[in-house]
Design an enzyme around this catalytic site. Structure first.
Site, short mmCIF file in Angstrom:
data_model
loop_
_atom_site.label_atom_id
_atom_site.label_comp_id
_atom_site.label_asym_id
_atom_site.label_seq_id
_atom_site.Cartn_x
_atom_site.Cartn_y
_atom_site.Cartn_z
N SER A 117 0.83 -1.20 0.00
CA SER A 117 0.00 0.00 0.00
C SER A 117 0.87 1.27 0.00
CB SER A 117 -0.95 -0.07 1.19
OG SER A 117 -2.00 0.84 1.05
N ASP A 142 -10.07 -4.79 -4.37
CA ASP A 142 -9.26 -4.17 -3.32
C ASP A 142 -10.08 -3.24 -2.42
OD1 ASP A 142 -6.30 -3.40 -2.49
OD2 ASP A 142 -7.46 -1.56 -2.63
N HIS A 194 -8.43 -4.99 0.42
CA HIS A 194 -7.17 -4.28 0.68
C HIS A 194 -6.38 -4.79 1.89
CE1 HIS A 194 -4.27 -1.18 -0.05
NE2 HIS A 194 -4.35 -0.79 1.20
#
Ligand SMILES: *[C@@H]1O[C@H](CO)[C@@H](O)[C@H](O)[C@H]1NC(C)=O
Ligand SMILES: *[C@@H]1O[C@H](CO)[C@@H](O)[C@H](O)[C@H]1NC(C)=O
Ligand SMILES: *[C@@H]1O[C@H](CO)[C@@H](O)[C@H](O)[C@H]1NC(C)=O
Ligand SMILES: *[C@@H]1O[C@H](CO)[C@@H](O)[C@H](O)[C@H]1NC(C)=O
Length: 288
Positions: free
Chosen positions: A97, A213, A268
């Site tokens: 990320s 995600d 995510h």
């Protein structure tokens, strides 16, 4: 006699290399997370390749992770300089990320010896979406108007603003963005050549991301795709920074050293915890 001895020495050395496992791994966590985000990954690696050195960068944990990207990179680069620059056989970098952009910054400023850079659901081309993070930190803004704060000097004190890319505000983005626009040479930074030379020291770039995600927006940003001014997602190959080879992406691609994985069904916060993602898309790149 001498031949036998040499044979013995060579077998012995081979055994030692195998026993010591694979290249060391350095991990960088995402926003509002901490170094322990690497724990599941550490477990998978230990099972697959016992004895491998996995270093999770223990800095800018939790709420500290929202300070400006260059502040983070300038501190972290001194913490990891020894492993990223001086490891004789190189290291593999796994970054998640926001951490993927921290790592891209490190790869741009350090004359590193990184083997594979595995970028896991990281907004490499920027972020433009109403996500839980935006709502949490900036409850009074929506994606359409948060540029009014992000593209100011005060706004740039937030990491998210450093990679916020409003496709309808290109001029303000180029004027105010201190980080992503510089890495992409959107602002004709005098450091662009240095960034590119360093980035191209990389052996391979592996990008993992997918449509479920839920945070990275557009999700294709995990593969260097991004919105145009009509909110249509344009793939990496059609991005200006690719076409002009601003930081080496086109060269890396021509070398055959970019691997892109579109993985559906992963939300995510689960990428680093997901065994399937590790087995299929990360593990094969750790033995190189
Ligand atoms: C793992 O790598 C780090 C960074 O290079 C180093 O400081 C540490 O001593 C290593 N740990 C082991 C057990 O080799
Ligand atoms: C360019 O590099 C110099 C020297 O490393 C640094 O002081 C400066 O902040 C960099 N500028 C940008 C825009 O990255
Ligand atoms: C956006 O859409 C309009 C109308 O369809 C078109 O004229 C324009 O060229 C498009 N812009 C981009 C950047 O694709
Ligand atoms: C960065 O952009 C400037 C202005 O467009 C250009 O002259 C320069 O060659 C670019 N640098 C790289 C490394 O692409």
């Amino acid at each position: 006699m001498e031949t036998q001895f040499l044979l013995f020495v060579s077998i012995f050395c081979t055994l030692i290399i195998h026993a010591e496992g694979i290249k060391p791994i350095v991990f960088m966590h995402g926003i509002v997370a901490a170094a322990d985000e690497a724990d599941p990954l550490r477990g998978f690696v230990e099972e697959a390749f016992p004895g491998t050195n996995v270093t999770s960068i223990n800095a800018f944990n939790h709420l500290q992770s929202v300070v400006p990207m260059w502040t983070q990179i300038n501190t972290i680069k001194e913490m990891v300089r020894d492993s990223l620059v001086n490891s004789p056989d190189g290291v593999n970098l796994i970054c998640f990320s926001q951490g993927g952009l921290i790592c891209r910054g490190l790869l741009s400023v350090l004359p590193h010896n990184v083997n594979n850079f595995i970028s896991v659901s990281s907004p490499q081309a920027g972020q433009y979406g109403d996500t839980m993070y935006l709502k949490y930190f900036f409850p009074n803004y929506l994606k359409q108007n948060v540029y009014k704060f992000f593209y100011t000097q005060a706004g740039q004190q937030w990491s998210i603003a450093n990679y916020w890319h409003d496709p309808h505000q290109e001029t303000l983005y180029k004027q105010h963005n201190k980080f992503l626009a510089a890495l992409d040479n959107d602002t004709a930074t005098p450091n662009a050549t240095m960034y590119k030379d360093n980035f191209l020291r990389l052996k391979k770039l592996i990008m993992i991301g997918g449509p479920d995600d839920g945070v990275i927006t557009p999700w294709q940003s995990s593969h260097f795709g991004f919105y145009d001014a009509n909110d249509t997602v344009v793939p990496m190959e059609k991005q200006r920074f690719y076409e002009q080879d601003s930081f080496g992406l086109k060269t890396l691609d021509a070398r055959g050293d970019i691997y892109t994985y579109i993985v559906p069904g992963v939300q995510h916060t689960n990428w680093i915890k997901n065994r399937m993602v590790f087995e299929k898309f990360i593990k094969p790149w750790l033995t190189e």
